[in-house]
Enzyme design. Sequence first.
Site, PDB file in Angstrom:
ATOM      1  N   PHE A  84      -0.265   0.514 -14.711  1.00 33.55           N
ATOM      2  CA  PHE A  84      -0.984   0.943 -13.512  1.00 33.55           C
ATOM      3  C   PHE A  84      -0.231   1.940 -12.630  1.00 33.55           C
ATOM      4  O   PHE A  84      -0.837   2.630 -11.836  1.00 33.55           O
ATOM      5  CB  PHE A  84      -1.401  -0.239 -12.614  1.00 33.55           C
ATOM      6  CG  PHE A  84      -2.126  -1.338 -13.338  1.00 33.55           C
ATOM      7  CD1 PHE A  84      -1.516  -2.573 -13.526  1.00 33.55           C
ATOM      8  CD2 PHE A  84      -3.412  -1.146 -13.816  1.00 33.55           C
ATOM      9  CE1 PHE A  84      -2.190  -3.595 -14.184  1.00 33.55           C
ATOM     10  CE2 PHE A  84      -4.098  -2.164 -14.478  1.00 33.55           C
ATOM     11  CZ  PHE A  84      -3.484  -3.389 -14.664  1.00 33.55           C
ATOM     12  N   SER A 144       5.418  -4.841  -1.797  1.00 37.96           N
ATOM     13  CA  SER A 144       5.559  -3.390  -1.996  1.00 37.96           C
ATOM     14  C   SER A 144       6.179  -2.741  -0.756  1.00 37.96           C
ATOM     15  O   SER A 144       7.276  -3.139  -0.340  1.00 37.96           O
ATOM     16  CB  SER A 144       4.199  -2.809  -2.364  1.00 37.96           C
ATOM     17  OG  SER A 144       4.211  -1.403  -2.389  1.00 37.96           O
ATOM     18  N   TYR A 202      -5.852  -8.325   1.408  1.00 36.65           N
ATOM     19  CA  TYR A 202      -4.751  -8.901   2.170  1.00 36.65           C
ATOM     20  C   TYR A 202      -5.198 -10.036   3.073  1.00 36.65           C
ATOM     21  O   TYR A 202      -4.456 -10.996   3.306  1.00 36.65           O
ATOM     22  CB  TYR A 202      -4.000  -7.805   2.945  1.00 36.65           C
ATOM     23  CG  TYR A 202      -3.135  -6.995   2.008  1.00 36.65           C
ATOM     24  CD1 TYR A 202      -3.426  -5.673   1.702  1.00 36.65           C
ATOM     25  CD2 TYR A 202      -2.053  -7.596   1.367  1.00 36.65           C
ATOM     26  CE1 TYR A 202      -2.651  -4.961   0.798  1.00 36.65           C
ATOM     27  CE2 TYR A 202      -1.273  -6.894   0.465  1.00 36.65           C
ATOM     28  CZ  TYR A 202      -1.580  -5.582   0.179  1.00 36.65           C
ATOM     29  OH  TYR A 202      -0.810  -4.881  -0.721  1.00 36.65           O
ATOM     30  N   GLY A 221       0.826  -1.196   0.000  1.00 32.45           N
ATOM     31  CA  GLY A 221       0.000   0.000   0.000  1.00 32.45           C
ATOM     32  C   GLY A 221       0.859   1.245   0.000  1.00 32.45           C
ATOM     33  O   GLY A 221       0.390   2.329   0.355  1.00 32.45           O
ATOM     34  N   SER A 222       2.156   1.073  -0.369  1.00 32.75           N
ATOM     35  CA  SER A 222       3.058   2.213  -0.467  1.00 32.75           C
ATOM     36  C   SER A 222       3.141   3.006   0.823  1.00 32.75           C
ATOM     37  O   SER A 222       3.224   4.228   0.801  1.00 32.75           O
ATOM     38  CB  SER A 222       2.638   3.121  -1.643  1.00 32.75           C
ATOM     39  OG  SER A 222       2.485   2.363  -2.818  1.00 32.75           O
ATOM     40  N   GLY A 269       0.835  -6.472  -8.247  1.00 31.77           N
ATOM     41  CA  GLY A 269      -0.434  -7.014  -7.780  1.00 31.77           C
ATOM     42  C   GLY A 269      -0.867  -8.317  -8.442  1.00 31.77           C
ATOM     43  O   GLY A 269      -2.025  -8.706  -8.337  1.00 31.77           O
ATOM     44  N   ASP A 298       7.081  -4.064 -13.614  1.00 28.17           N
ATOM     45  CA  ASP A 298       7.076  -3.098 -12.517  1.00 28.17           C
ATOM     46  C   ASP A 298       8.120  -2.031 -12.832  1.00 28.17           C
ATOM     47  O   ASP A 298       9.289  -2.361 -13.073  1.00 28.17           O
ATOM     48  CB  ASP A 298       7.403  -3.823 -11.203  1.00 28.17           C
ATOM     49  CG  ASP A 298       7.301  -2.918  -9.987  1.00 28.17           C
ATOM     50  OD1 ASP A 298       7.171  -1.680 -10.137  1.00 28.17           O
ATOM     51  OD2 ASP A 298       7.353  -3.456  -8.854  1.00 28.17           O
TER      52      ASP A 298
END
Lengths: 344, 543
Positions: free
Chosen positions: A237, A190, A126, A114-115, A319, A288
């Site tokens: 994305f 992530s 999750y 979720g950065s 993802g 990515d």
Amino acid sequence: MAGSNEVNLNESKRVVPLNTWVLISNFKLAYNLQRRPDGTFNRDLSEFLDRKVSANINPVDGVFSFDHVDGATGLLNRVYQPSSQNEAQWGIVDLEKPLSTTEIVPVIVFFHGGSFTHSSANSAIYDTFCRRLVSICKAVVVSVNYRRSPEHGYPCAYDDGWAALKWVKSRTWLQSGKDSKVYVYLAGDSSGGNIAHHVAVRAAEADVEVLGNILLHPMFGGQMRTESEKRLDGKYFVTLQDRDWYWRAYLPEGEDRDHPACNPFGPRGRSLEGLKFPKSLVVVAGLDLIQDWQLAYVTGLDKSGQKVKLLFLEKATIGFYFLPNNDHFYCLMEEIKNFVNSNC
Amino acid sequence: MVLCDFATSMGSSSGSSSSSSSKPLPSPQQQDIDGLLAGAGYKVRSSELLQVAQRLERLENAMGNSPADFSQLATDAIHYNPSDLGSWVDSLLSEFVQPSTCPSEVIMDPVPNQAVVSNAWTTAEPQNPQVHQNICYEQQSLNNQLTVVTATEEDSGIRLVHMLMTCADCVQRGDLSLATSLIDDMKGLLTRVNTVCGIGKVAGHFIDALSGRIYQGIGGGSVNGGSVLENEILYHHFYEACPYLKFAHFTANQAILEAFEGHDCVHVVDFNLMHGLQWPALIQALALRPDGPPLLRLTGIGPPSPDGRDSLREIGLRLAELARSVNIRFFFRGVAASRLEDVKPWMLRVNPKEAVAVNSIMQLHRLLGSEPTRNYPIETVLSWIRSLNPKIMTVVEQEANHNQPLFLDRFTEALYYYSTMFDSLEACTVQPEKALAEIYIQREIANVVSCEGSARVERHEPLAKWRTRLSAAGFKPLHLGSNAFKQASMLLTLFSAEGYSVEENEGCLTLGWHSRPLIAASAWHAVPDASAEFPAWDNQQSS
């Protein structure tokens, strides 16, 4: 502008199944609405839109879960376990007995992605992912609800990760094997992968044993713009602009992306040579945009004399592991399963 | 605030909802839902996936083309029910008014390369586990939802919970002699456990409740609800000590306010007036309406007061004074009834020209019974509510499954639910509010655990069940949106400790402690009934 946008959308559509495209595009859209250009974040909207699920003590597909709040930190951890073969045991969690006295049961401490800003341990995506991890790897998973930016930036996520690790190591009911100890692995996707790395460093320095790190397209970066960032910006994305936003939200005021939290092996980084650091499984998605940083991370570990395995999934986007509708997912799960069971 | 740690371990062996083979097959509509997206919390029909994708794409292009509109969208748009992904995307699309295109139809796609779009996705085989996945999703929302479990180093706490489960199991099996000896043991154990907070406190109440149940059976004393006055006092302190009732009132009022927009004559029917705590805020909000306040009628239902007092009228007078002070024309009517099912619609004197709001804060569950097939008062009451043709019905209920047929299941569920609630109460430091709030909760526990038949009124059911029930009775949901959510969150930060959380659940809002929802608020309106020509209130003889 419109023209290149259409090209971008067409490309991502070709490489993922339709429902995956809908899911991740939905996140992209929703997240765009939540980030404000001035660096603030619409947390209310974020929590409203996030799909959450409760824990469930009754097994569903062989996995049950329950939540725990650490008295000292107020941190929520969600624990997932395989259900007992014996149906009479369903709905019972015995916090007095270890997981097993004969076999080793790996405990994976999981940091959701979720950065650093989005999602929670009880986010549906999750919760579902952790359940799959338990099923496939026959492990216990503890998902950590770490504090998020921009409200809580560096080093909160790492502090919370460290606290969770200590909590897990000290639970007698998470012990297993003849040696009665907690067999811990750290994992994350992530930003969760980034957290796993930094917690592992702290653990190594404190002589706390972690058996392995699993980093699923971990979030790293640096000031410089790499080739992959330039080539893949906006194509699948993710944009550089949003990456920059999340780093600004997480890193201390005035810092740049060469801060060691973001760039652990960069100009301000350090070698991990000589440190008793766990073996690492680093998974890189070939589509990515930050893969160059992830590959640099792998090189950095290697140069420090640390054991690292790279799983490069050429056609995968970020993802890819949310829905089990592609080969990459099954490949990943197989690798993780072998990684955490190799000590048994 | 230090959270007290305590241990719970669960003992429900009769998993009434654990076996997927006993679940009913999903309806054809449900079967079409993409099972994988359902696992992510989204309900999208497989047959509509492509459409949703196209609309996402269109939205993205629109956003890219006009960033100014986009940032306005981000701040101003109100969102509803994010689980219904298709509707959510559509609602955002409709906010984008492109001057060059026709504002009405958003369905037709003018994108020239539409053919390319439909072929561009790699096809995903429908997954075999799809239906199964869907079952799991439904199941998760109906199941025993485990509350926060905290571990302690104290063995006594854990043993206490083990014993509570065993005792409840004995009670279910009818082994009263073993049950009574366990009660004695537990009382002994209690002396060695901290009963000021955590497991010790909750365990004590459950031991008392079990005692009450056992000794009732043996011909001992009965478990009574308190007097009307006592109940009102306890309720008021529960209101003050924690945010559950404030959340209920606040959320319901928001929805009622919105439903009353544009109406000059409005009528609120409150199923449980108590001290009328909910209404001053609504009165003031109506007074501040930009297009002027309506004429407000309030009908408050409550138990008859003992010893000649008319507490309903007293409350009404106080509310009337407030209304007068803010220049609202206000009329109050009190309806005294010991039970909600004794109320007849004609008593409410609803005028066909009024916009009616029916407000039920933790009252509907009292109308339920044990067996799913028998006729209970809930059917009758829901039916006459519908006949009033309300603009809105606000429903707040405990988010718990305390009406299950098997005693042990109810007991287990209650243990988790009330442990969590007590946990949240630890954050309150004000006395005597806290102590009296605890007694209020204790009374609920006693009713769930030691009462049966018509005496057991605390028959809480979870949101998922209420949805089914209310839909079957001819009501449709009015979704509570992101604005209500945001305001509820703000209210929480103003009045409460860390740990409370508001969540959105398919158009409804829940308030809980950490990740466990404890109370759920929803809004409904009646689907127009073609068969009803003359409303029930015209007929004074109607039942």
